[in-house]
Design a protein around this motif. Structure first.
Motif, PDB file in Angstrom:
ATOM      1  N   ASN A  10       6.858  -0.876   5.397  1.00 17.20           N
ATOM      2  CA  ASN A  10       5.990  -0.158   6.329  1.00 17.20           C
ATOM      3  C   ASN A  10       5.565   1.211   5.770  1.00 17.20           C
ATOM      4  OD1 ASN A  10       4.730  -0.245   8.886  1.00 17.20           O
ATOM      5  ND2 ASN A  10       6.179   1.282   9.638  1.00 17.20           N
ATOM      6  N   HIS A  11       5.950   1.489   4.516  1.00 18.05           N
ATOM      7  CA  HIS A  11       5.647   2.818   3.955  1.00 18.05           C
ATOM      8  C   HIS A  11       4.136   3.061   3.845  1.00 18.05           C
ATOM      9  CE1 HIS A  11       5.167   6.193   1.275  1.00 18.05           C
ATOM     10  NE2 HIS A  11       4.382   5.400   0.546  1.00 18.05           N
ATOM     11  N   ARG A  12       3.764   4.245   4.186  1.00 24.18           N
ATOM     12  CA  ARG A  12       2.433   4.752   3.850  1.00 24.18           C
ATOM     13  C   ARG A  12       2.550   6.267   3.730  1.00 24.18           C
ATOM     14  NH1 ARG A  12       0.967   3.153   9.303  1.00 24.18           N
ATOM     15  NH2 ARG A  12       2.254   1.382   8.820  1.00 24.18           N
ATOM     16  N   SER A  13       1.782   6.852   2.808  1.00 25.27           N
ATOM     17  CA  SER A  13       1.817   8.307   2.655  1.00 25.27           C
ATOM     18  C   SER A  13       1.237   8.950   3.896  1.00 25.27           C
ATOM     19  CB  SER A  13       1.006   8.734   1.432  1.00 25.27           C
ATOM     20  OG  SER A  13       1.664   8.329   0.250  1.00 25.27           O
ATOM     21  N   VAL A  14       1.845  10.059   4.310  1.00 26.75           N
ATOM     22  CA  VAL A  14       1.392  10.787   5.505  1.00 26.75           C
ATOM     23  C   VAL A  14       0.829  12.131   5.058  1.00 26.75           C
ATOM     24  CG1 VAL A  14       2.193  11.938   7.621  1.00 26.75           C
ATOM     25  CG2 VAL A  14       2.975   9.617   7.071  1.00 26.75           C
ATOM     26  N   ASP A  66      -5.338  22.631  -3.995  1.00 28.77           N
ATOM     27  CA  ASP A  66      -5.745  22.976  -2.623  1.00 28.77           C
ATOM     28  C   ASP A  66      -5.633  21.808  -1.659  1.00 28.77           C
ATOM     29  OD1 ASP A  66      -6.307  25.531  -1.748  1.00 28.77           O
ATOM     30  OD2 ASP A  66      -8.051  25.663  -3.080  1.00 28.77           O
ATOM     31  N   GLN A  67      -4.591  21.035  -1.802  1.00 30.31           N
ATOM     32  CA  GLN A  67      -4.416  19.900  -0.895  1.00 30.31           C
ATOM     33  C   GLN A  67      -3.865  20.465   0.425  1.00 30.31           C
ATOM     34  OE1 GLN A  67      -3.070  16.197  -2.845  1.00 30.31           O
ATOM     35  NE2 GLN A  67      -2.628  17.433  -4.632  1.00 30.31           N
ATOM     36  N   PRO A  68      -4.641  20.349   1.520  1.00 28.77           N
ATOM     37  CA  PRO A  68      -4.302  21.087   2.747  1.00 28.77           C
ATOM     38  C   PRO A  68      -2.947  20.720   3.319  1.00 28.77           C
ATOM     39  CG  PRO A  68      -6.103  19.505   3.119  1.00 28.77           C
ATOM     40  CD  PRO A  68      -5.849  19.547   1.652  1.00 28.77           C
ATOM     41  N   ILE A 135       3.418  14.755  -4.288  1.00 30.56           N
ATOM     42  CA  ILE A 135       2.340  15.623  -4.780  1.00 30.56           C
ATOM     43  C   ILE A 135       2.486  15.854  -6.292  1.00 30.56           C
ATOM     44  CG2 ILE A 135       1.252  17.909  -4.609  1.00 30.56           C
ATOM     45  CD1 ILE A 135       0.767  16.269  -2.088  1.00 30.56           C
ATOM     46  N   GLY A 136       1.761  15.047  -7.054  1.00 29.71           N
ATOM     47  CA  GLY A 136       1.722  15.251  -8.509  1.00 29.71           C
ATOM     48  C   GLY A 136       0.940  16.513  -8.853  1.00 29.71           C
ATOM     49  N   GLY A 137       0.164  16.985  -7.880  1.00 25.64           N
ATOM     50  CA  GLY A 137      -0.641  18.197  -8.082  1.00 25.64           C
ATOM     51  C   GLY A 137       0.166  19.415  -8.519  1.00 25.64           C
TER      52      GLY A 137
HETATM   53  C1  LIG Z   1       4.460  10.908  -8.332  1.00 27.83           C
HETATM   54  C2  LIG Z   1       3.374  10.799  -7.290  1.00 27.83           C
HETATM   55  C3  LIG Z   1       2.431  11.788  -7.186  1.00 27.83           C
HETATM   56  C4  LIG Z   1       1.454  11.745  -6.173  1.00 27.83           C
HETATM   57  N1  LIG Z   1       0.581  12.787  -6.041  1.00 27.83           N
HETATM   58  C5  LIG Z   1      -0.258  12.825  -4.984  1.00 27.83           C
HETATM   59  C6  LIG Z   1      -1.063  13.982  -4.742  1.00 27.83           C
HETATM   60  O1  LIG Z   1      -1.032  14.984  -5.484  1.00 27.83           O
HETATM   61  N2  LIG Z   1      -1.858  13.966  -3.640  1.00 27.83           N
HETATM   62  C7  LIG Z   1      -1.899  12.927  -2.772  1.00 27.83           C
HETATM   63  O2  LIG Z   1      -2.638  12.996  -1.774  1.00 27.83           O
HETATM   64  N3  LIG Z   1      -1.138  11.811  -2.975  1.00 27.83           N
HETATM   65  C8  LIG Z   1      -0.329  11.741  -4.046  1.00 27.83           C
HETATM   66  N4  LIG Z   1       0.492  10.640  -4.236  1.00 27.83           N
HETATM   67  C9  LIG Z   1       0.470   9.542  -3.269  1.00 27.83           C
HETATM   68  C10 LIG Z   1      -0.190   8.282  -3.837  1.00 27.83           C
HETATM   69  O3  LIG Z   1      -1.562   8.460  -3.896  1.00 27.83           O
HETATM   70  C11 LIG Z   1       0.190   7.109  -2.917  1.00 27.83           C
HETATM   71  O4  LIG Z   1       1.595   6.945  -2.927  1.00 27.83           O
HETATM   72  C12 LIG Z   1      -0.449   5.806  -3.400  1.00 27.83           C
HETATM   73  O5  LIG Z   1      -1.854   5.888  -3.311  1.00 27.83           O
HETATM   74  C13 LIG Z   1       0.024   4.615  -2.569  1.00 27.83           C
HETATM   75  O6  LIG Z   1      -0.238   4.856  -1.201  1.00 27.83           O
HETATM   76  P1  LIG Z   1       0.915   4.848  -0.111  1.00 27.83           P
HETATM   77  O7  LIG Z   1       1.974   5.832  -0.539  1.00 27.83           O
HETATM   78  O8  LIG Z   1       0.240   5.283   1.180  1.00 27.83           O
HETATM   79  O9  LIG Z   1       1.426   3.458  -0.034  1.00 27.83           O
HETATM   80  C14 LIG Z   1       1.418  10.646  -5.278  1.00 27.83           C
HETATM   81  C15 LIG Z   1       2.371   9.624  -5.417  1.00 27.83           C
HETATM   82  C16 LIG Z   1       3.333   9.701  -6.398  1.00 27.83           C
HETATM   83  C17 LIG Z   1       4.376   8.611  -6.504  1.00 27.83           C
END
Ligand SMILES: Cc1cc2nc3c(=O)[nH]c(=O)nc-3n(C[C@H](O)[C@H](O)[C@H](O)COP(=O)(O)O)c2cc1C
Length: 249
Positions: A10-14, A66-68, A135-137
């Protein structure tokens, strides 16, 4: 499927959070769970820096594209690979011997340790109803981020992680992944298998992104990857890592 697997699936980035702070006790629970990740020879070669100070978060957000959501999240964790404790141990117990904190192998060890611990933290956070995004940024201007966090030699920020309670108004979708057989090869590598799923995945991702953007974006995954790989990205990393003592041999 059990509860743990259901949660992983169910993971998704928030990227949008409510203003609710992350309770200190929860933060500590998350980091305790992170600490239980496996660690190469138990070296535990990582440090997580929890940034809650709004000014420092603002500064890091500016440095990280500048990721909010870096500004908006209540806690921004910076996961660092950290060989400084090992180096100190060598100086203390074996000062008569050469030590290898600058070896590529130990760079891999520390980076893997940071990644394993952080992913444990991510799963723990999600199990508590929190959301995260990596955030790899933080590597965009890694020297300035390192300075802002007072990182010593043999420590570098691998990535950041926003943590907070998800804003229910901005629920993100679950991103489809490559077909299973593309990444699971039995008893040896199969280039054919690796390539085959990409075509299917291109179709899946075109549908997914087109649905989510009302048809504004339609590029297949392989095109996005081609764009990514042909754009120079953070080419300062090699010299920065060397300047911090990593990867010298
Ligand atoms: C090491 C790493 C760095 C990431 N850096 C960013 C980032 O700087 N900004 C961002 O919005 N998402 C970032 N992400 C999130 C990925 O874009 C996201 O995990 C991927 O697209 C899969 O989507 P999900 O996590 O919603 O399943 C990063 C993910 C990882 C693992």
């Amino acid at each position: 499927m059990n509860e743990t697997i259901a949660r992983l699936m169910n993971h998704r980035s928030v990227r949008k959070y409510t203003s609710r702070p992350v309770e200190r006790e929860r933060l500590e629970t998350i980091i305790s769970a992170a600490q239980m990740a496996s660690s190469s020879s138990n070296v535990q070669a990582y440090t997580a820096i929890a940034v809650t100070d709004p000014q420092l978060k603002d500064k890091l957000a500016g440095l990280a594209g500048d990721q909010p959501y870096i500004r908006e999240c209540p806690v921004f964790l910076v996961w660092c690979a950290d060989l400084s404790r090992l180096k100190a141990a060598a100086e203390r117990h074996a000062s008569d011997k050469p030590s290898y904190e600058g070896a590529a192998e130990n760079f891999v060890v520390a980076t893997v340790d940071a990644a394993l611990a952080s992913q444990n933290a991510a799963v723990a956070a999600e199990s508590l109803g929190l959301g995260i995004v990596y955030i790899g940024g933080v590597r965009n201007d890694i020297a300035a981020v390192s300075e802002a966090l007072n990182l010593p030699d043999y420590v570098y920020p691998v990535f950041g992680m926003c943590v907070g309670y998800p804003d229910p108004e901005h629920g993100a979708g679950i991103r489809p992944r490559l077909p299973l057989e593309t990444v699971l090869h039995m008893n040896g590598y199969s280039a054919e298998q690796s390539g085959r799923g990409v075509q299917t995945y291109d179709e899946t991702t075109v549908r997914y992104i087109s649905d989510r953007t009302g048809g504004r974006r339609t590029a297949p995954w392989s095109k996005l990857m081609a764009d990514k790989l042909t754009a120079p990205s953070r080419l300062h990393m090699k010299s920065f890592l060397e300047s911090k003592g990593f990867n010298k041999e």
